[in-house]
Design a protein around this motif. Structure first.
Motif, PDB file in Angstrom:
ATOM      1  N   GLN A  67      -1.855 -13.262  -0.324  1.00  0.00           N
ATOM      2  CA  GLN A  67      -1.031 -14.214  -1.209  1.00  0.00           C
ATOM      3  C   GLN A  67       0.049 -13.292  -1.750  1.00  0.00           C
ATOM      4  N   ILE A  68       1.336 -13.686  -1.576  1.00  0.00           N
ATOM      5  CA  ILE A  68       2.497 -12.892  -2.042  1.00  0.00           C
ATOM      6  C   ILE A  68       3.171 -13.822  -3.036  1.00  0.00           C
ATOM      7  N   ASN A  69       3.141 -13.290  -4.514  1.00  0.00           N
ATOM      8  CA  ASN A  69       3.709 -13.950  -5.428  1.00  0.00           C
ATOM      9  C   ASN A  69       5.264 -13.599  -5.782  1.00  0.00           C
ATOM     10  N   CYS A  70       6.209 -14.551  -5.702  1.00  0.00           N
ATOM     11  CA  CYS A  70       7.576 -14.187  -6.123  1.00  0.00           C
ATOM     12  C   CYS A  70       7.756 -13.554  -7.325  1.00  0.00           C
ATOM     13  N   SER A  71       8.653 -12.515  -7.507  1.00  0.00           N
ATOM     14  CA  SER A  71       8.643 -11.691  -8.616  1.00  0.00           C
ATOM     15  C   SER A  71       9.604 -12.452  -9.597  1.00  0.00           C
ATOM     16  N   SER A  72      10.346 -13.241  -9.278  1.00  0.00           N
ATOM     17  CA  SER A  72      11.280 -13.863 -10.285  1.00  0.00           C
ATOM     18  C   SER A  72      10.880 -15.398 -10.879  1.00  0.00           C
ATOM     19  N   CYS A  73       9.936 -15.989 -10.068  1.00  0.00           N
ATOM     20  CA  CYS A  73       9.128 -17.548 -10.179  1.00  0.00           C
ATOM     21  C   CYS A  73       7.939 -17.398 -10.035  1.00  0.00           C
ATOM     22  N   PRO A  74       7.250 -18.798 -10.395  1.00  0.00           N
ATOM     23  CA  PRO A  74       5.887 -18.741 -10.081  1.00  0.00           C
ATOM     24  C   PRO A  74       5.279 -19.143  -8.582  1.00  0.00           C
ATOM     25  N   ALA A  75       6.681 -19.281  -7.715  1.00  0.00           N
ATOM     26  CA  ALA A  75       6.225 -19.635  -6.429  1.00  0.00           C
ATOM     27  C   ALA A  75       5.357 -18.389  -5.714  1.00  0.00           C
ATOM     28  N   PHE A  76       4.793 -18.998  -4.849  1.00  0.00           N
ATOM     29  CA  PHE A  76       3.684 -18.033  -3.987  1.00  0.00           C
ATOM     30  C   PHE A  76       3.642 -18.419  -2.528  1.00  0.00           C
ATOM     31  N   TYR A  77       3.309 -17.493  -1.749  1.00  0.00           N
ATOM     32  CA  TYR A  77       3.159 -17.720  -0.219  1.00  0.00           C
ATOM     33  C   TYR A  77       1.694 -17.283   0.181  1.00  0.00           C
ATOM     34  N   ILE A  78       1.064 -17.917   1.093  1.00  0.00           N
ATOM     35  CA  ILE A  78      -0.415 -17.520   1.659  1.00  0.00           C
ATOM     36  C   ILE A  78       0.028 -17.171   3.002  1.00  0.00           C
ATOM     37  N   GLY A  79      -0.558 -16.045   3.482  1.00  0.00           N
ATOM     38  CA  GLY A  79      -0.350 -15.533   4.779  1.00  0.00           C
ATOM     39  C   GLY A  79      -1.595 -14.899   5.457  1.00  0.00           C
ATOM     40  N   MET A  80      -1.452 -14.320   6.502  1.00  0.00           N
ATOM     41  CA  MET A  80      -2.691 -13.908   7.266  1.00  0.00           C
ATOM     42  C   MET A  80      -2.192 -12.795   8.314  1.00  0.00           C
ATOM     43  N   THR A  81      -2.871 -11.662   8.169  1.00  0.00           N
ATOM     44  CA  THR A  81      -2.498 -10.426   9.250  1.00  0.00           C
ATOM     45  C   THR A  81      -3.616 -10.213   9.849  1.00  0.00           C
ATOM     46  N   THR A  82      -3.762  -9.564  10.930  1.00  0.00           N
ATOM     47  CA  THR A  82      -4.753  -8.558  11.494  1.00  0.00           C
ATOM     48  C   THR A  82      -4.285  -7.028  11.527  1.00  0.00           C
ATOM     49  N   ARG A  83      -3.102  -7.001  11.257  1.00  0.00           N
ATOM     50  CA  ARG A  83      -2.334  -5.584  11.113  1.00  0.00           C
ATOM     51  C   ARG A  83      -2.234  -5.036   9.948  1.00  0.00           C
ATOM     52  N   ASN A  84      -1.472  -3.989   9.639  1.00  0.00           N
ATOM     53  CA  ASN A  84      -1.410  -3.319   8.628  1.00  0.00           C
ATOM     54  C   ASN A  84      -0.518  -3.981   7.360  1.00  0.00           C
ATOM     55  N   MET A  85      -1.122  -4.166   6.216  1.00  0.00           N
ATOM     56  CA  MET A  85      -0.488  -5.332   5.219  1.00  0.00           C
ATOM     57  C   MET A  85       0.784  -4.722   4.942  1.00  0.00           C
ATOM     58  N   LYS A  86       1.034  -3.468   4.803  1.00  0.00           N
ATOM     59  CA  LYS A  86       2.371  -3.122   4.239  1.00  0.00           C
ATOM     60  C   LYS A  86       3.402  -3.388   5.242  1.00  0.00           C
ATOM     61  N   LYS A  87       3.067  -3.240   6.509  1.00  0.00           N
ATOM     62  CA  LYS A  87       4.194  -3.653   7.691  1.00  0.00           C
ATOM     63  C   LYS A  87       4.426  -5.292   7.529  1.00  0.00           C
ATOM     64  N   ARG A  88       3.490  -5.961   7.465  1.00  0.00           N
ATOM     65  CA  ARG A  88       3.687  -7.399   7.560  1.00  0.00           C
ATOM     66  C   ARG A  88       4.452  -7.664   6.235  1.00  0.00           C
ATOM     67  N   PHE A  89       4.070  -7.015   5.079  1.00  0.00           N
ATOM     68  CA  PHE A  89       4.973  -7.478   3.881  1.00  0.00           C
ATOM     69  C   PHE A  89       6.363  -7.002   4.205  1.00  0.00           C
ATOM     70  N   ASP A  90       6.704  -5.782   4.592  1.00  0.00           N
ATOM     71  CA  ASP A  90       7.996  -5.383   4.968  1.00  0.00           C
ATOM     72  C   ASP A  90       8.768  -6.437   5.756  1.00  0.00           C
TER      73      ASP A  90
END
Length: 182
Positions: A67-90
């Motif tokens: 789950q990635i939370n927006c830094s500026s508001c309460p919005a959030f996104y739920i996702g999935m990856t079988t790869r490296n979390m940092k690469k997916r975040f980038d």
């Protein structure tokens, strides 16, 4: 028995005990005539009980449902990856218009930070992670800050989501039909 009935396999029995030199070999010799197999296990020592020698995986290298939370508001996104979390975040932060999170960042001029990423479930199995991602999205479907598109899910009676039995799913999500969504 094997010579008379070669097609019948006899079930082996296993005995698990801590290994002690000399004693183990003696026990093994005596129990083989009863079709037992001796299996070794580690002794319980203070070191075994107190020290965990497993290498810890860094959060950046994990894979799973996040789950990635927006830094500026309460919005959030739920996702999935079988790869490296940092690469997916980038990928989310660089490819703005390609995901719901990217669209939110682009339209609202908000930003996201890796510190706002929360790992909900760890794992590498694609099918299990896909189901867990759907579960997390469905658990949050009434939250107006969820950025994921619910129209992507087939929520009809008899769909895969309804067939799989997750014990922690609330009853209102467990029996999802098109009638419940309207």
């Amino acid at each position: 028995m094997k010579k008379i009935y070669p097609h019948i396999t006899k079930r082996r029995l296993y005995l698990t005990v801590p290994y002690y030199k000399g004693l183990h070999e003696n026990i093994q010799r005596n129990i083989t005539k009863y079709d037992y197999t001796l299996i070794n296990k580690r002794h319980k020592t203070i070191d075994n009980l107190l020290v965990n020698n497993k290498t810890k995986t860094k959060r950046e290298e994990e894979s799973g449902v996040y789950q990635i939370n927006c830094s500026s508001c309460p919005a959030f996104y739920i996702g999935m990856t079988t790869r490296n979390m940092k690469k997916r975040f980038d990928e989310h932060s660089k490819n703005h218009p390609k995901s719901a999170l990217g669209c939110h960042i682009n339209e609202c001029k908000h930003n996201i930070e890796f510190d706002n990423l929360k790992i909900l479930h760890k794992g590498h199995n694609f099918y299990k992670l896909t189901m867990l991602e759907q579960l997390e999205i469905l658990k949050n479907r009434d939250n107006r800050h969820l950025l994921n598109e619910l129209s992507d899910f087939n929520l009809r009676e008899g769909s895969l989501i309804k067939i799989i039995n997750f014990p922690n799913i609330p009853p209102n999500i467990r029996n999802v039909t098109d009638d419940n969504l309207n």
